[in-house]
Motif scaffolding. Structure first.
Motif, PDB file in Angstrom:
ATOM      1  N   LYS A  24      11.623  -0.771 -11.112  1.00 22.84           N
ATOM      2  CA  LYS A  24      11.318  -0.162  -9.825  1.00 22.84           C
ATOM      3  C   LYS A  24      10.299   0.957 -10.014  1.00 22.84           C
ATOM      4  N   GLY A  25       9.677   1.337  -8.913  1.00 25.58           N
ATOM      5  CA  GLY A  25       8.711   2.421  -8.955  1.00 25.58           C
ATOM      6  C   GLY A  25       7.289   1.966  -9.216  1.00 25.58           C
ATOM      7  N   PHE A  26       7.056   0.641  -9.256  1.00 30.04           N
ATOM      8  CA  PHE A  26       5.718   0.123  -9.511  1.00 30.04           C
ATOM      9  C   PHE A  26       5.140  -0.516  -8.256  1.00 30.04           C
TER      10      PHE A  26
ATOM     11  N   SER B  87       2.113  -0.781  -5.039  1.00 25.98           N
ATOM     12  CA  SER B  87       1.693   0.113  -3.955  1.00 25.98           C
ATOM     13  C   SER B  87       2.855   0.581  -3.093  1.00 25.98           C
TER      14      SER B  87
ATOM     15  N   CYS C 235       6.094   0.727  -4.361  1.00 25.81           N
ATOM     16  CA  CYS C 235       7.183   1.132  -5.285  1.00 25.81           C
ATOM     17  C   CYS C 235       8.427   0.262  -5.092  1.00 25.81           C
ATOM     18  N   ARG C 236       8.213  -1.041  -4.937  1.00 19.77           N
ATOM     19  CA  ARG C 236       9.331  -1.957  -4.675  1.00 19.77           C
ATOM     20  C   ARG C 236      10.200  -2.157  -5.912  1.00 19.77           C
ATOM     21  N   HIS C 237      11.429  -2.600  -5.666  1.00 21.41           N
ATOM     22  CA  HIS C 237      12.299  -3.076  -6.735  1.00 21.41           C
ATOM     23  C   HIS C 237      11.903  -4.516  -7.030  1.00 21.41           C
ATOM     24  N   THR C 238      11.730  -4.830  -8.288  1.00 18.01           N
ATOM     25  CA  THR C 238      11.368  -6.194  -8.681  1.00 18.01           C
ATOM     26  C   THR C 238      12.402  -6.705  -9.672  1.00 18.01           C
TER      27      THR C 238
ATOM     28  N   CYS D  96      10.323  -9.978  -5.550  1.00 16.23           N
ATOM     29  CA  CYS D  96       9.632  -8.710  -5.359  1.00 16.23           C
ATOM     30  C   CYS D  96       9.237  -8.593  -3.890  1.00 16.23           C
TER      31      CYS D  96
ATOM     32  N   TYR E 141      -2.493  -1.260  -9.947  1.00 15.48           N
ATOM     33  CA  TYR E 141      -1.249  -1.953  -9.620  1.00 15.48           C
ATOM     34  C   TYR E 141      -1.191  -3.322 -10.292  1.00 15.48           C
TER      35      TYR E 141
ATOM     36  N   GLU F  45      -0.503  -2.890 -14.009  1.00 14.14           N
ATOM     37  CA  GLU F  45       0.900  -2.543 -14.265  1.00 14.14           C
ATOM     38  C   GLU F  45       1.796  -3.772 -14.134  1.00 14.14           C
ATOM     39  N   TYR F  46       1.650  -4.480 -13.018  1.00 14.01           N
ATOM     40  CA  TYR F  46       2.496  -5.661 -12.793  1.00 14.01           C
ATOM     41  C   TYR F  46       2.300  -6.720 -13.875  1.00 14.01           C
TER      42      TYR F  46
END
Length: 204
Positions: free
Chosen positions: A135-137, A139, A141-144, A158, A181, A184-185
């Motif tokens: 979480k926190g990633f 645009s 900051c969704r939980h994935t 996600c 983003y 990071e993903y």
């Protein structure tokens, strides 16, 4: 007509009073008069659909079992958890917190799905390491949630996206192009590929 009622038979578990349920009509594999597992209150199990709690399974708190979901064995569903659609939760598995399990997912063995995890589709979670939550990633900051699937591929949930890891990477590239983003993903996706790889077999 309601499909079940709470009986007078109960157990005390985790300082909660849970009542044995009894079917009032036939549906799916359940016949009128069959007794099921234990729930704390009527809201824990949907009166519509084919959802059912069997045997020694327990549902309590604000958790809900609905759709065609089945909870059985020594499984526990509690907190704000939601178990729905064609899901099966069984064995000694626990689903709790704000977790959601849906689709054709299976949670079994000694696995614990918890927190903000969402396990969907053809997921099969038999042990805790069969899913991972970040979480926190991004645009928003969704939980994935990344999880193992029945065919051993990796599934991803996600936001409104549900699909395979490869589909997720393709979606990231399309949506975020070369942005921070996206990087990071894609790094997280690479980490998840490593996480879900089968470990090396011991040398003989």
């Amino acid at each position: 007509m309601k499909k079940f009622e709470l009986t007078e038979e109960y157990i005390i578990s985790a300082e909660r009073k849970l009542y044995r349920i009894k079917a009032l009509k036939d549906f799916k594999n359940v016949k009128a008069g069959d007794v099921g597992g234990y729930i704390e209150k009527e809201e824990n199990l949907a009166q519509n659909g084919n959802a059912w709690v069997y045997g020694n399974a327990k549902v309590c708190g604000d958790a809900e079992v609905c759709g065609d979901a089945e909870v059985y064995g020594n499984a526990w569903v509690y907190g704000n958890a939601e178990v729905c659609e064609d899901t099966e939760v069984y064995g000694n598995a626990w689903v709790y917190g704000n977790a959601k399990v849906c689709g054709d997912a299976e949670v079994c063995g000694d696995a614990k799905v918890c927190g903000d995890a969402k396990v969907c589709g053809d997921a099969k979670i038999c042990k805790d390491e069969d899913y991972a939550l970040v979480k926190g990633f991004g645009s928003a900051c969704r939980h994935t949630t990344f999880h193992r699937q029945k065919d051993e591929s990796i599934g991803v949930v996600c936001g409104c996206f549900t699909g395979t890891l490869e589909e997720f990477k393709e979606k990231v590239r399309k949506t975020h192009s070369e942005s921070k983003y996206a990087k990071e993903y894609l790094m997280i996706a690479e980490l998840m590929e490593m996480h879900f790889e089968e470990g090396e077999k011991p040398k003989e």
